[in-house]
Design a protein around this motif. Sequence first.
Motif, PDB file in Angstrom:
ATOM      1  N   TYR A 123      69.187  21.199  23.458  1.00 11.47           N
ATOM      2  CA  TYR A 123      69.766  22.292  24.255  1.00 11.47           C
ATOM      3  C   TYR A 123      68.783  23.462  24.199  1.00 11.47           C
ATOM      4  O   TYR A 123      67.859  23.464  23.380  1.00 11.47           O
ATOM      5  CB  TYR A 123      71.117  22.717  23.657  1.00 11.47           C
ATOM      6  CG  TYR A 123      72.198  21.670  23.777  1.00 11.47           C
ATOM      7  CD1 TYR A 123      72.929  21.526  24.952  1.00 11.47           C
ATOM      8  CD2 TYR A 123      72.492  20.820  22.705  1.00 11.47           C
ATOM      9  CE1 TYR A 123      73.925  20.557  25.063  1.00 11.47           C
ATOM     10  CE2 TYR A 123      73.492  19.853  22.814  1.00 11.47           C
ATOM     11  CZ  TYR A 123      74.199  19.734  23.990  1.00 11.47           C
ATOM     12  OH  TYR A 123      75.179  18.779  24.100  1.00 11.47           O
ATOM     13  N   LEU A 158      71.579  23.439  18.591  1.00  9.33           N
ATOM     14  CA  LEU A 158      72.762  22.715  18.107  1.00  9.33           C
ATOM     15  C   LEU A 158      73.741  23.648  17.396  1.00  9.33           C
ATOM     16  O   LEU A 158      73.359  24.647  16.796  1.00  9.33           O
ATOM     17  CB  LEU A 158      72.340  21.566  17.184  1.00  9.33           C
ATOM     18  CG  LEU A 158      71.451  20.504  17.853  1.00  9.33           C
ATOM     19  CD1 LEU A 158      71.172  19.351  16.904  1.00  9.33           C
ATOM     20  CD2 LEU A 158      72.072  19.996  19.155  1.00  9.33           C
ATOM     21  N   ASP A 161      80.075  22.424  17.659  1.00 13.06           N
ATOM     22  CA  ASP A 161      80.746  21.821  18.825  1.00 13.06           C
ATOM     23  C   ASP A 161      79.891  20.768  19.512  1.00 13.06           C
ATOM     24  O   ASP A 161      80.404  19.975  20.303  1.00 13.06           O
ATOM     25  CB  ASP A 161      81.091  22.909  19.855  1.00 13.06           C
ATOM     26  CG  ASP A 161      82.141  23.856  19.316  1.00 13.06           C
ATOM     27  OD1 ASP A 161      82.895  23.436  18.415  1.00 13.06           O
ATOM     28  OD2 ASP A 161      82.188  25.015  19.782  1.00 13.06           O
ATOM     29  N   ARG A 162      78.605  20.783  19.262  1.00 11.60           N
ATOM     30  CA  ARG A 162      77.712  19.844  19.942  1.00 11.60           C
ATOM     31  C   ARG A 162      77.393  18.611  19.099  1.00 11.60           C
ATOM     32  O   ARG A 162      76.682  17.710  19.566  1.00 11.60           O
ATOM     33  CB  ARG A 162      76.411  20.564  20.325  1.00 11.60           C
ATOM     34  CG  ARG A 162      76.659  21.584  21.427  1.00 11.60           C
ATOM     35  CD  ARG A 162      75.439  22.425  21.746  1.00 11.60           C
ATOM     36  NE  ARG A 162      75.645  23.126  23.020  1.00 11.60           N
ATOM     37  CZ  ARG A 162      74.900  24.120  23.460  1.00 11.60           C
ATOM     38  NH1 ARG A 162      73.870  24.541  22.741  1.00 11.60           N
ATOM     39  NH2 ARG A 162      75.155  24.682  24.627  1.00 11.60           N
TER      40      ARG A 162
END
Length: 201
Positions: A123, A158, A161-162
């Motif tokens: 991400y 990270l 929730d990921r």
Amino acid sequence: MKLDPFYLIVDSAAWIERLAPLGVKLVQLRIKSKNETGLRAEIRKSKGFCAQHKCQLIVNDHWRLAIEEGCDFVHLGQEDLQTADLSRIRAAGVRLGLSTHDRVELETAMFAEPDYVALGPIYPTILKKMKWMPQGLERISEWNRRVAPIPLVAIGGLNPDRLNGVFEAGANSAAVVTDITLSSDPETRTREWIEKTDRWR
Ligand SMILES: Cc1ncc(COP(=O)(O)OP(=O)(O)O)c(N)n1
Ligand SMILES: Cc1nc(C(=O)O)sc1CCOP(=O)(O)O
Ligand SMILES: [Mg+2]
């Protein structure tokens, strides 16, 4: 080799002293700014705290100092790899994790027979400017097919929730910097990471 699913990355021995007692089992010391004397001191202190808490220490970038200080695991990026002496690292019995960001880098990494492969940024990350777009979860599955049984580390943006997403996609460990170090309560956040990674441990 099995890696703990929670892979903490910090920039000082002080962070390790603070968070290792909570149950962190895998930590990278990633220091970008110190001179050799300062680095050596940080590595030495980190090694001591890790030994005290049965936590695996991984030294980023500074493989020569890691060997000299008796550390047993280093992490290198592709640029580091160009100048690193892999046979010296191996001869010292030091394990090696390698960064990858695209397929060419993955080929280069696999050729070096690493002990784990890291893929990032999964991400967007605020820690450092990166030339790669976020990889996304599909990429983790592709990397897993290519590197298994070598452990795969996911890194970049990270947070708790990921985590299920990255592990379900095929990562074996999730690395984190700012979600913990910039948290208003790093201890509580660390405990949350330990708890959320428990089912993957
Ligand atoms: C677990 C993990 N993955 C990737 C990196 C990044 O390494 P590198 O590309 O060498 O960049 P720097 O961290 O040295 O800036 C890492 N350190 N750890
Ligand atoms: C140090 C690093 N390396 C990356 C890579 O993709 O190789 S992403 C990254 C930063 C990770 O920090 P955060 O958890 O704060 O996003
Ligand atoms: Mg590096």
